[in-house]
Design a protein around this motif. Structure first.
Motif, mmCIF file in Angstrom:
data_model
loop_
_atom_site.group_PDB
_atom_site.id
_atom_site.type_symbol
_atom_site.label_atom_id
_atom_site.label_comp_id
_atom_site.label_asym_id
_atom_site.label_seq_id
_atom_site.Cartn_x
_atom_site.Cartn_y
_atom_site.Cartn_z
ATOM 1 N N ILE A 1 18.716 -16.455 -20.292
ATOM 2 C CA ILE A 1 18.245 -17.157 -21.799
ATOM 3 C C ILE A 1 19.227 -17.953 -22.240
ATOM 4 C CG2 ILE A 1 19.434 -15.817 -22.827
ATOM 5 C CD1 ILE A 1 17.149 -15.011 -25.116
ATOM 6 N N ASN A 2 20.479 -17.957 -21.774
ATOM 7 C CA ASN A 2 21.388 -18.645 -22.606
ATOM 8 C C ASN A 2 22.242 -19.893 -21.134
ATOM 9 O OD1 ASN A 2 23.024 -16.459 -24.279
ATOM 10 N ND2 ASN A 2 21.601 -18.055 -24.911
ATOM 11 N N ASP A 3 21.073 -20.121 -20.005
ATOM 12 C CA ASP A 3 21.270 -20.340 -18.914
ATOM 13 C C ASP A 3 20.379 -22.305 -19.375
ATOM 14 O OD1 ASP A 3 21.942 -22.101 -16.759
ATOM 15 O OD2 ASP A 3 20.672 -20.937 -14.982
ATOM 16 N N ASN A 4 21.455 -22.795 -19.917
ATOM 17 C CA ASN A 4 21.611 -24.628 -20.029
ATOM 18 C C ASN A 4 21.371 -25.035 -18.615
ATOM 19 O OD1 ASN A 4 19.412 -23.792 -22.454
ATOM 20 N ND2 ASN A 4 21.843 -23.665 -23.077
ATOM 21 N N THR A 5 21.024 -24.628 -17.152
ATOM 22 C CA THR A 5 22.031 -25.801 -16.269
ATOM 23 C C THR A 5 20.836 -26.502 -15.899
ATOM 24 O OG1 THR A 5 21.920 -23.958 -14.891
ATOM 25 C CG2 THR A 5 23.793 -24.133 -15.879
ATOM 26 N N GLY A 6 19.711 -25.657 -16.441
ATOM 27 C CA GLY A 6 18.056 -26.253 -15.272
ATOM 28 C C GLY A 6 17.889 -25.215 -14.403
ATOM 29 N N GLY A 7 19.036 -23.954 -14.108
ATOM 30 C CA GLY A 7 18.598 -22.622 -13.212
ATOM 31 C C GLY A 7 17.739 -21.991 -13.577
ATOM 32 N N ASP A 8 17.881 -21.001 -13.051
ATOM 33 C CA ASP A 8 16.726 -19.942 -13.801
ATOM 34 C C ASP A 8 18.392 -18.114 -12.988
ATOM 35 O OD1 ASP A 8 15.294 -18.580 -15.462
ATOM 36 O OD2 ASP A 8 14.165 -17.595 -13.506
ATOM 37 N N SER A 9 19.050 -18.930 -13.008
ATOM 38 C CA SER A 9 20.609 -17.773 -12.787
ATOM 39 C C SER A 9 20.490 -16.247 -13.179
ATOM 40 C CB SER A 9 21.528 -18.493 -13.519
ATOM 41 O OG SER A 9 22.807 -17.586 -12.387
ATOM 42 N N PRO A 10 20.397 -15.790 -12.471
ATOM 43 C CA PRO A 10 20.488 -14.058 -12.320
ATOM 44 C C PRO A 10 21.927 -13.691 -12.879
ATOM 45 C CG PRO A 10 20.865 -14.481 -9.943
ATOM 46 C CD PRO A 10 20.031 -15.454 -10.718
ATOM 47 N N ASP A 11 23.158 -14.615 -13.112
ATOM 48 C CA ASP A 11 24.326 -14.215 -13.164
ATOM 49 C C ASP A 11 24.379 -13.070 -14.717
ATOM 50 O OD1 ASP A 11 27.636 -14.328 -14.368
ATOM 51 O OD2 ASP A 11 27.370 -15.744 -12.275
ATOM 52 N N SER A 12 25.159 -13.146 -15.323
ATOM 53 C CA SER A 12 24.943 -11.253 -16.118
ATOM 54 C C SER A 12 25.453 -12.625 -17.403
ATOM 55 C CB SER A 12 25.956 -10.616 -16.071
ATOM 56 O OG SER A 12 27.392 -10.660 -15.455
ATOM 57 N N THR A 13 26.505 -13.557 -16.942
ATOM 58 C CA THR A 13 27.398 -14.824 -18.096
ATOM 59 C C THR A 13 25.926 -14.572 -18.843
ATOM 60 O OG1 THR A 13 29.136 -14.669 -16.803
ATOM 61 C CG2 THR A 13 28.324 -16.933 -18.344
ATOM 62 N N TYR A 14 24.888 -15.684 -17.988
ATOM 63 C CA TYR A 14 23.605 -16.226 -19.315
ATOM 64 C C TYR A 14 22.743 -15.134 -19.301
ATOM 65 C CZ TYR A 14 25.400 -19.614 -16.547
ATOM 66 O OH TYR A 14 26.130 -20.461 -16.460
ATOM 67 N N THR A 15 22.112 -13.501 -19.025
ATOM 68 C CA THR A 15 21.483 -13.093 -19.758
ATOM 69 C C THR A 15 22.060 -11.835 -21.447
ATOM 70 O OG1 THR A 15 20.795 -12.175 -18.197
ATOM 71 C CG2 THR A 15 21.027 -10.895 -19.909
ATOM 72 N N ASN A 16 21.054 -12.308 -22.646
ATOM 73 C CA ASN A 16 21.703 -12.215 -23.347
ATOM 74 C C ASN A 16 20.800 -11.778 -24.942
ATOM 75 O OD1 ASN A 16 22.436 -11.704 -26.196
ATOM 76 N ND2 ASN A 16 23.192 -14.214 -26.514
ATOM 77 N N ASN A 17 20.920 -9.576 -24.685
ATOM 78 C CA ASN A 17 19.340 -9.906 -25.286
ATOM 79 C C ASN A 17 19.780 -10.614 -26.619
ATOM 80 O OD1 ASN A 17 18.290 -6.876 -27.069
ATOM 81 N ND2 ASN A 17 16.930 -6.955 -25.330
ATOM 82 N N TYR A 18 20.763 -10.184 -27.436
ATOM 83 C CA TYR A 18 20.811 -10.469 -28.615
ATOM 84 C C TYR A 18 19.810 -11.526 -29.242
ATOM 85 C CZ TYR A 18 23.949 -10.088 -33.230
ATOM 86 O OH TYR A 18 23.824 -10.458 -34.468
ATOM 87 N N ALA A 19 19.927 -12.777 -27.968
ATOM 88 C CA ALA A 19 18.536 -13.611 -28.679
ATOM 89 C C ALA A 19 17.247 -14.012 -28.459
ATOM 90 C CB ALA A 19 19.746 -14.751 -27.559
ATOM 91 N N THR A 20 17.277 -12.425 -27.318
ATOM 92 C CA THR A 20 16.032 -12.389 -27.403
ATOM 93 C C THR A 20 14.713 -12.865 -28.622
ATOM 94 O OG1 THR A 20 15.323 -10.688 -27.204
ATOM 95 C CG2 THR A 20 16.411 -10.924 -25.534
ATOM 96 N N TYR A 21 13.196 -12.619 -28.525
ATOM 97 C CA TYR A 21 12.321 -12.203 -29.601
ATOM 98 C C TYR A 21 12.150 -11.264 -30.268
ATOM 99 C CZ TYR A 21 9.788 -9.330 -26.748
ATOM 100 O OH TYR A 21 9.088 -8.646 -25.757
ATOM 101 N N ALA A 22 12.667 -10.710 -29.348
ATOM 102 C CA ALA A 22 12.974 -8.856 -29.955
ATOM 103 C C ALA A 22 13.559 -8.425 -31.000
ATOM 104 C CB ALA A 22 13.087 -7.746 -28.176
ATOM 105 N N ALA A 23 15.181 -8.741 -30.062
ATOM 106 C CA ALA A 23 16.502 -8.915 -31.200
ATOM 107 C C ALA A 23 16.731 -9.988 -33.119
ATOM 108 C CB ALA A 23 17.544 -9.004 -30.452
ATOM 109 N N LEU A 24 16.210 -10.512 -32.491
ATOM 110 C CA LEU A 24 15.281 -11.828 -33.350
ATOM 111 C C LEU A 24 14.625 -11.542 -34.761
ATOM 112 C CD1 LEU A 24 15.513 -14.991 -32.243
ATOM 113 C CD2 LEU A 24 17.207 -14.814 -33.272
ATOM 114 N N THR A 25 13.815 -10.631 -34.293
ATOM 115 C CA THR A 25 12.789 -9.606 -34.681
ATOM 116 C C THR A 25 13.126 -8.249 -35.693
ATOM 117 O OG1 THR A 25 10.637 -10.614 -33.832
ATOM 118 C CG2 THR A 25 10.637 -8.191 -34.881
#
Length: 362
Positions: free
Chosen positions: A162-186
Motif C-alpha cells: 500500500i505504501n509502495d510508490n516505486t512503481g512496483g508491487d513489492s512484498p517487502d514488509s516495509t511497504y505493507t501497512n494495514n493502518y492505511a487501508t480502507y478497513a482501518a480508515l473506516t
C-alpha cells in the motif's frame, strides 16, 4: 546529631528526588493496558501478536515511554501512535529489544501510546514484554465509541504494497501497512476498534498458499490448527468480508499446485463457487448471530466491468435469506498491482457512506 533545619532540608530533597524519579515498569498483565485483536495470552507476561491491526494501548502521565518487544524474524513494523494524532513506523529487530517510543513529553498532562501491527502474520510473531514510563504513572485508558468492526480479507485488506510508490508491487514488509487501508480508515472514522483476520493471497476455495480462509478464520495462531479463538471474547458490531479476488484468478490456473490440490483437474462450477461463499458466510454468522455482515468485493479486477464474481456473491447472499447480510462492491481500481493509500481512501469513503446509509451509524 542532625539539626532540625538540616533534617528539613534533607527530607525536602528526598521528596523532590522521589518525585523526579517516579519511574515505573508495567507488566503486560496489568489490567490498565488495553489490548485489541486476537492476541495469544498463554503467557500473560509475554502475550504474542500475529494478526494485522493488533493493538496495545495505554494512557499515562510521564516524560517518556518505552516498550520491550521480542520479534521472531526482524521483519515486522508497528505504527506508534502518540496522543491519537502523531504516527510513525517502528521497525523491529530480531530478538528482544527495548524501544524508546516517545520522549520529552509534557509530564503534567495525560498521554496515550498505541502500538499497532502493520504487517501480516507471515512476517512472524511478536511478543510484548511490557512498558517503562519515566516520571509518571499509568492511567485508565479512555473509552472510545465501544464499537468493534471485524474484517475478513486478503492482501487488499491487509495493506499489501500500500505504501509502495516505486512503481512496483513489492512484498517487502516495509511497504505493507494495514493502518492505511480502507478497513482501518473506516474503523477510525467510526471511532471503532478493529480486528483484521487477513492474509495476502487468501481465498475462500483456493489460495496462492496452503491456507484458505475457512481453515484459519477461527485461529489465534494462524499456523496452529489447535489454537482456537474464543469468539465470545469480542463480539463485533459489524463484520466486513472482502474475499474472492484470489479465487477469481486461481480457478483459471489448472496447473497451479493449489488448484490441483483443491480441485484436481476440474475448475469449480458457478454453483460450487456460490455455495462455497455462502458456506463461509454461514460460518461467520454462526459465531455472530446478531451482527450485521457486509459481503464486499474489490477494488481489484474481480469487480471490473463484466466480471461474474459480484454476481456470485449476490447469489450466495440471497441464498442465505438473512436480512442482516448485505453486499457492497468497490469500484475497480484500474491500475497495476494493489490499491495504494489514495485508492484506499476512496474505498473507505464508499464503505463509510454505505454503513451510514444502511446501518444508520454516525
Amino acid at each position: 546529631m542532625m539539626t532540625r533545619q538540616l533534617f528539613v532540608i534533607v527530607l525536602f530533597a528526598l521528596i523532590i528526588g522521589c518525585k523526579q524519579n517516579n519511574n515505573i515498569s508495567i507488566e503486560p498483565s496489568n489490567p490498565l493496558i488495553k489490548y485489541v485483536g486476537r492476541i495469544d495470552f498463554s503467557d500473560a507476561n509475554a502475550p504474542e501478536i500475529f494478526w494485522s491491526a493488533s493493538e496495545i494501548e495505554i494512557q499515562f502521565t510521564g516524560t517518556s515511554v518505552s516498550a520491550t518487544l521480542v520479534d521472531e524474524k526482524g521483519l515486522n513494523y508497528f505504527n506508534v501512535v502518540i496522543d491519537k494524532d502523531s504516527v510513525y513506523p517502528l521497525k523491529l529487530d530480531k530478538g528482544s529489544k527495548t524501544y524508546l517510543l516517545a520522549e520529552k513529553l509534557d509530564g503534567n498532562i495525560p498521554h496515550t501510546i498505541e502500538l499497532i501491527k502493520r504487517n501480516e502474520f507471515k512476517t512472524g510473531k511478536t511478543a510484548f514484554k511490557g512498558f517503562y514510563i519515566e516520571d509518571g504513572e499509568l492511567l485508565q485508558t479512555a473509552a472510545n465509541s465501544g464499537r468493534l468492526i471485524e474484517f475478513f480479507g486478503n492482501s487488499i485488506t491487509s495493506g499489501y504494497a500500500i505504501n509502495d510508490n516505486t512503481g512496483g508491487d513489492s512484498p517487502d514488509s516495509t511497504y505493507t501497512n494495514n493502518y492505511a487501508t480502507y478497513a482501518a480508515l473506516t474503523a477510525l472514522h467510526f471511532d471503532a476498534d478493529m480486528h483484521a483476520t487477513v492474509r495476502e493471497g487468501t481465498g475462500i476455495m483456493v489460495s496462492w498458499h496452503e491456507h484458505i480462509m475457512p481453515e484459519i478464520y477461527n485461529r489465534v495462531n494462524p499456523y496452529d490448527s489447535t489454537s482456537i479463538w474464543d469468539f465470545k471474547k469480542a463480539t463485533p458490531h459489524l463484520v466486513v468480508i472482502n474475499l474472492m479476488q484470489n479465487d477469481s484468478w486461481i480457478v483459471k490456473q489448472k496447473n497451479y499446485p493449489e488448484f490441483i490440490r483443491r480441485f484436481g483437474d476440474t475448475a469449480p462450477s458457478p454453483q460450487e463457487i456460490i455455495k462455497a461463499y455462502a458456506d463461509f458466510v454461514a460460518l461467520v454468522r454462526a459465531e455472530y448471530p446478531n451482527t450485521p455482515i457486509i459481503c464486499a468485493l474489490g477494488s481489484m479486477d474481480a469487480t471490473k466491468e463484466g466480471s461474474e464474481w459480484p454476481g456470485y456473491i449476490k447469489s450466495a447472499v440471497a441464498s442465505l435469506n438473512d436480512k442482516a447480510i448485505y453486499t457492497h462492491f468497490f469500484k475497480y481500481t484500474n491500475k497495476k498491482g494493489h490499491p495504494r493509500a489514495d485508492d484506499n481512501k476512496i474505498m473507505a469513503e464508499s464503505l463509510i457512506t454505505f454503513i451510514e446509509d444502511t446501518l444508520a451509524w454516525k
